[in-house]
Design a protein around this motif. Structure first.
Motif, PDB file in Angstrom:
ATOM      1  N   PHE A  31       0.836  -1.209   0.000  1.00  0.00           N
ATOM      2  CA  PHE A  31       0.000   0.000   0.000  1.00  0.00           C
ATOM      3  C   PHE A  31       0.871   1.259   0.000  1.00  0.00           C
ATOM      4  N   VAL A  32       1.948   1.261   0.766  1.00  0.00           N
ATOM      5  CA  VAL A  32       2.849   2.419   0.782  1.00  0.00           C
ATOM      6  C   VAL A  32       3.446   2.646  -0.607  1.00  0.00           C
ATOM      7  N   ALA A  33       3.833   1.561  -1.273  1.00  0.00           N
ATOM      8  CA  ALA A  33       4.392   1.684  -2.630  1.00  0.00           C
ATOM      9  C   ALA A  33       3.369   2.277  -3.588  1.00  0.00           C
ATOM     10  N   LEU A  34       2.139   1.804  -3.532  1.00  0.00           N
ATOM     11  CA  LEU A  34       1.097   2.334  -4.402  1.00  0.00           C
ATOM     12  C   LEU A  34       0.728   3.762  -4.029  1.00  0.00           C
ATOM     13  N   ALA A  35       0.786   4.091  -2.737  1.00  0.00           N
ATOM     14  CA  ALA A  35       0.499   5.455  -2.304  1.00  0.00           C
ATOM     15  C   ALA A  35       1.506   6.432  -2.898  1.00  0.00           C
ATOM     16  N   SER A  36       2.748   5.990  -3.062  1.00  0.00           N
ATOM     17  CA  SER A  36       3.745   6.874  -3.689  1.00  0.00           C
ATOM     18  C   SER A  36       3.380   7.162  -5.139  1.00  0.00           C
ATOM     19  N   TRP A  37       2.801   6.177  -5.828  1.00  0.00           N
ATOM     20  CA  TRP A  37       2.331   6.411  -7.192  1.00  0.00           C
ATOM     21  C   TRP A  37       1.096   7.311  -7.196  1.00  0.00           C
ATOM     22  N   VAL A 144      -6.893  12.745  -4.504  1.00  0.00           N
ATOM     23  CA  VAL A 144      -5.875  11.893  -3.876  1.00  0.00           C
ATOM     24  C   VAL A 144      -6.527  10.789  -3.058  1.00  0.00           C
ATOM     25  N   LEU A 145      -7.608  11.109  -2.352  1.00  0.00           N
ATOM     26  CA  LEU A 145      -8.292  10.096  -1.551  1.00  0.00           C
ATOM     27  C   LEU A 145      -8.826   8.971  -2.436  1.00  0.00           C
ATOM     28  N   MET A 146      -9.388   9.312  -3.591  1.00  0.00           N
ATOM     29  CA  MET A 146      -9.871   8.276  -4.515  1.00  0.00           C
ATOM     30  C   MET A 146      -8.733   7.380  -4.971  1.00  0.00           C
ATOM     31  N   ARG A 147      -7.582   7.958  -5.249  1.00  0.00           N
ATOM     32  CA  ARG A 147      -6.419   7.152  -5.659  1.00  0.00           C
ATOM     33  C   ARG A 147      -5.994   6.212  -4.540  1.00  0.00           C
ATOM     34  N   LEU A 148      -5.954   6.729  -3.321  1.00  0.00           N
ATOM     35  CA  LEU A 148      -5.558   5.895  -2.185  1.00  0.00           C
ATOM     36  C   LEU A 148      -6.579   4.787  -1.927  1.00  0.00           C
ATOM     37  N   ILE A 149      -7.855   5.093  -2.122  1.00  0.00           N
ATOM     38  CA  ILE A 149      -8.888   4.066  -1.975  1.00  0.00           C
ATOM     39  C   ILE A 149      -8.681   2.964  -3.003  1.00  0.00           C
ATOM     40  N   ASN A 150      -8.389   3.335  -4.250  1.00  0.00           N
ATOM     41  CA  ASN A 150      -8.138   2.321  -5.281  1.00  0.00           C
ATOM     42  C   ASN A 150      -6.934   1.461  -4.926  1.00  0.00           C
ATOM     43  N   ALA A 151      -5.879   2.104  -4.401  1.00  0.00           N
ATOM     44  CA  ALA A 151      -4.703   1.345  -3.969  1.00  0.00           C
ATOM     45  C   ALA A 151      -5.069   0.393  -2.832  1.00  0.00           C
ATOM     46  N   VAL A 153      -8.046  -0.871  -2.137  1.00  0.00           N
ATOM     47  CA  VAL A 153      -8.919  -1.934  -2.651  1.00  0.00           C
ATOM     48  C   VAL A 153      -8.079  -3.040  -3.286  1.00  0.00           C
ATOM     49  N   PHE A 154      -7.085  -2.653  -4.085  1.00  0.00           N
ATOM     50  CA  PHE A 154      -6.216  -3.656  -4.710  1.00  0.00           C
ATOM     51  C   PHE A 154      -5.490  -4.492  -3.661  1.00  0.00           C
ATOM     52  N   VAL A 155      -4.881  -3.815  -2.688  1.00  0.00           N
ATOM     53  CA  VAL A 155      -4.122  -4.531  -1.656  1.00  0.00           C
ATOM     54  C   VAL A 155      -5.042  -5.423  -0.828  1.00  0.00           C
ATOM     55  N   ALA A 156      -6.218  -4.905  -0.468  1.00  0.00           N
ATOM     56  CA  ALA A 156      -7.131  -5.670   0.387  1.00  0.00           C
ATOM     57  C   ALA A 156      -7.650  -6.912  -0.330  1.00  0.00           C
ATOM     58  N   ILE A 157      -8.081  -6.763  -1.575  1.00  0.00           N
ATOM     59  CA  ILE A 157      -8.669  -7.902  -2.272  1.00  0.00           C
ATOM     60  C   ILE A 157      -7.597  -8.928  -2.631  1.00  0.00           C
ATOM     61  N   THR A 158      -6.383  -8.469  -2.936  1.00  0.00           N
ATOM     62  CA  THR A 158      -5.298  -9.400  -3.241  1.00  0.00           C
ATOM     63  C   THR A 158      -4.851 -10.143  -1.989  1.00  0.00           C
ATOM     64  N   VAL A 174       0.669 -14.307  -7.279  1.00  0.00           N
ATOM     65  CA  VAL A 174       1.800 -13.407  -7.051  1.00  0.00           C
ATOM     66  C   VAL A 174       2.493 -13.046  -8.365  1.00  0.00           C
ATOM     67  N   TRP A 175       2.800 -14.057  -9.179  1.00  0.00           N
ATOM     68  CA  TRP A 175       3.521 -13.791 -10.420  1.00  0.00           C
ATOM     69  C   TRP A 175       2.674 -13.028 -11.424  1.00  0.00           C
ATOM     70  N   GLY A 176       1.380 -13.268 -11.422  1.00  0.00           N
ATOM     71  CA  GLY A 176       0.523 -12.535 -12.338  1.00  0.00           C
ATOM     72  C   GLY A 176       0.613 -11.037 -12.131  1.00  0.00           C
ATOM     73  N   TRP A 177       0.677 -10.608 -10.864  1.00  0.00           N
ATOM     74  CA  TRP A 177       0.788  -9.175 -10.566  1.00  0.00           C
ATOM     75  C   TRP A 177       2.223  -8.692 -10.636  1.00  0.00           C
ATOM     76  N   LEU A 178       3.142  -9.454 -10.073  1.00  0.00           N
ATOM     77  CA  LEU A 178       4.534  -9.002 -10.001  1.00  0.00           C
ATOM     78  C   LEU A 178       5.126  -8.755 -11.388  1.00  0.00           C
ATOM     79  N   ALA A 179       4.792  -9.606 -12.342  1.00  0.00           N
ATOM     80  CA  ALA A 179       5.436  -9.539 -13.660  1.00  0.00           C
ATOM     81  C   ALA A 179       4.673  -8.698 -14.678  1.00  0.00           C
ATOM     82  N   SER A 180       3.589  -8.043 -14.267  1.00  0.00           N
ATOM     83  CA  SER A 180       2.780  -7.331 -15.261  1.00  0.00           C
ATOM     84  C   SER A 180       2.474  -5.885 -14.919  1.00  0.00           C
ATOM     85  N   THR A 181       2.816  -5.418 -13.739  1.00  0.00           N
ATOM     86  CA  THR A 181       2.312  -4.114 -13.302  1.00  0.00           C
ATOM     87  C   THR A 181       3.322  -2.971 -13.367  1.00  0.00           C
TER      88      THR A 181
END
Length: 522
Positions: A31-37, A144-151, A153-158, A174-181
């Motif tokens: 989540f911290v990594a996605l928050a930086s994006w 910004v809040l919408m972006r953080l919510i999307n981040a 949601v991704f972390v929570a559902i994964t 794991v590999w599906g996300w790690l190698a494509s994002t």
């Protein structure tokens, strides 16, 4: 002086430390990594943000303080920042986002008339309605809040999916996300674009359904719930990904088909959700583009080779499309620019990300069955056919209208499916290979995030220096500096990758007790 701990207390603390698993930190770090994006670009930075932000603000007719009906039903009156936020820098990479100060105000009062929005149902309504909940008079905070919510949601559902899946299926997730994002997936997941939910929904639904068909009890209930939520996310965000979700359902049912009563009972849920996805397709006007093609505009990506010039000969046109479609796949890994296709990525990003993706796919191909081969062939066919057909119908070439983000959900699914275990055999990378993957993808992410931030903070101009904290032209009104966001986000990303590759039993090859209730056969 504090009293000494009793032996029982000390023993309890030691037991808690021993029971701690490093992998529990992965969701927080991700989540911290996605928050930086989420903080790496200004309002209006993701593609067609003027359209999507307006659609979000106008999703609730009751919020007349945020959006008013215009002179007719095809227009709305919204705060001018929603319409004008990308105008000064989109397609002008040499300009920083500081130009916004002279383009619009952040006044939340609706004053700007626009026809660009989801007023005629071109997109499904679910994503916009969900994001509208956090619309507030503070425009930048809401964005910004919408972006953080999307981040989140991704972390929570994964995370929930990882916990619920049978252990033998976790490497594919794991590999599906790690190698494509990297980099496009990270940029879009933490953006205001409905493609965020499209990517997460499709990338999650197929493997949640696979686990659902292979499980029982509470695990099955959990996976079924995740599958339902994922399909609604995918189908409720974009019409094309509603089609992808239906395709994923059909593909997994073929993979797990058994002519027994249990299979037919289990198939009721995915068949119902397939119907739901189909209804979303019918609700969305995007579906017509698959038949008629997209409206023609100028070439949208300058990196596409000039060989994509129009051909009046149908056979030549199709051949040219087929020869150039792979550039759309490469665009997922940085070959095309981010944002409005104007934030270029250095070659090290594209080369590193493609290397990891290709390496994962070829590793997965070592474990193959005829059903898995058919499924991979079907996705590969779609990756070629969809852009070729849509562009041919519209009389266009690769580089016009169809963008890599439209194909990213399929690429996530393709890589994940390639890494699926089959008949009890799991594709694995050696320790050395995992070290190379971790270093490569971490460096690619760091460079991609840096260049994305620099483009908006300094503008893509020579002589601005490497330090994002010096001569800063644009940045959010927050206490955290750009370099802090870059370094903390990139460190969090790298540690997340290290945990996944070296501290996850299913990835690292550490012995773990099998949780399956029956032999897994594909």
């Amino acid at each position: 002086m504090s009293p000494e701990r009793s032996p029982a207390t000390s023993r309890l603390l030691r037991d808690k430390v021993r029971g701690f698993r490093v992998i529990w930190l992965a969701p927080l770090l991700a989540f911290v990594a996605l928050a930086s994006w989420a903080l790496a670009s200004p309002m209006g930075a993701s593609p067609d943000d003027d359209y999507h932000l307006v659609s979000t603000w106008c999703a609730d007719p009751g919020k007349t303080w945020a959006c008013e009906v215009g002179t007719d039903l095809t227009q709305r009156v919204v705060p001018e920042a929603l319409v004008k936020s990308p105008l000064c820098f989109a397609h002008h990479p040499e300009r920083s986002a500081a130009c916004q100060k002279d383009t619009f105000s952040l006044d939340p009062v609706p004053t700007e008339m626009t026809h660009r929005g989801n007023f005629a149902g071109q997109y499904p309504p679910v994503y916009y309605a969900a994001m509208n909940i956090v619309v507030s008079p503070n425009l930048e905070f809401s964005v910004v809040l919408m972006r953080l919510i999307n981040a989140f949601v991704f972390v929570a559902i994964t995370t929930a999916l990882f916990a619920a899946l049978p252990s033998i299926r976790r490497p594919a997730l794991v590999w599906g996300w790690l190698a494509s994002t990297v980099p496009l997936g990270l940029f879009l997941i933490a953006s205001n674009n409905p493609s965020s939910w499209a990517i997460v929904g499709v990338g999650t639904s197929w493997i949640a359904l696979l686990g659902y068909l292979e499980s029982s009890g509470r695990r099955k209930v959990g996976l079924g719930l995740i599958f339902v939520v994922s399909v609604i996310m995918a189908a409720g965000s974009r019409g094309d990904t509603a089609v992808y979700a239906g395709f994923a359902i059909a593909l997994v049912l073929v993979l797990r088909f058994r002519n027994v009563r249990r299979f037919w009972m289990d198939a009721i849920l995915p068949l119902v959700m397939g119907v739901v996805a189909g209804l979303f397709v019918l609700m969305s006007r995007q579906s017509q583009f698959g038949v008629e093609g997209l409206p023609s505009t100028a070439v949208s990506d300058p990196t596409v080779a000039s060989a994509a010039a129009q051909s009046s000969d149908s056979f030549g046109h199709i051949a040219t499309l087929l020869f150039n479609v792979p550039s759309l796949w490469a665009g997922v890994f940085g070959y095309w620019g981010l944002g409005w296709l104007d934030t270029g990525m250095p070659a090290i990003v594209t080369f590193g990300a493609i290397t990891v993706a290709v390496g994962a796919v070829f590793t997965g191909l070592r474990v193959m069955t005829w059903r898995k081969a058919i499924a991979l062939g079907a996705i590969a066919t779609l990756l070629v056919f969809i852009p070729t057909w849509v562009l041919y119908q519209g009389g266009q070439q690769v580089g016009q209208e169809v963008q890599p983000r439209y194909l990213l959900p399929l690429i996530v699914m393709f890589i994940g499916l390639a890494m699926v275990s089959a008949n009890g055999r799991s594709p694995r990378l050696t320790r050395t290979q995992r070290i190379l993957v971790g270093v490569t993808i971490s460096v690619a992410q760091l460079v991609a995030l840096y260049f994305n931030m620099r483009r908006y903070i300094h503008g893509d101009t020579p002589g601005t220096g490497w330090n994002l904290d010096q001569h800063t032209l644009w940045w959010w009104d927050i206490a955290v500096s750009p370099m802090t966001v870059l370094l903390v986000g990139s460190l969090a990303f790298s540690v997340t990758i290290w945990i996944l590759l070296f501290r996850t039993p299913e990835i690292a090859g550490i012995s773990a007790k099998s949780e399956e209730t029956e032999p897994v056969r594909i």
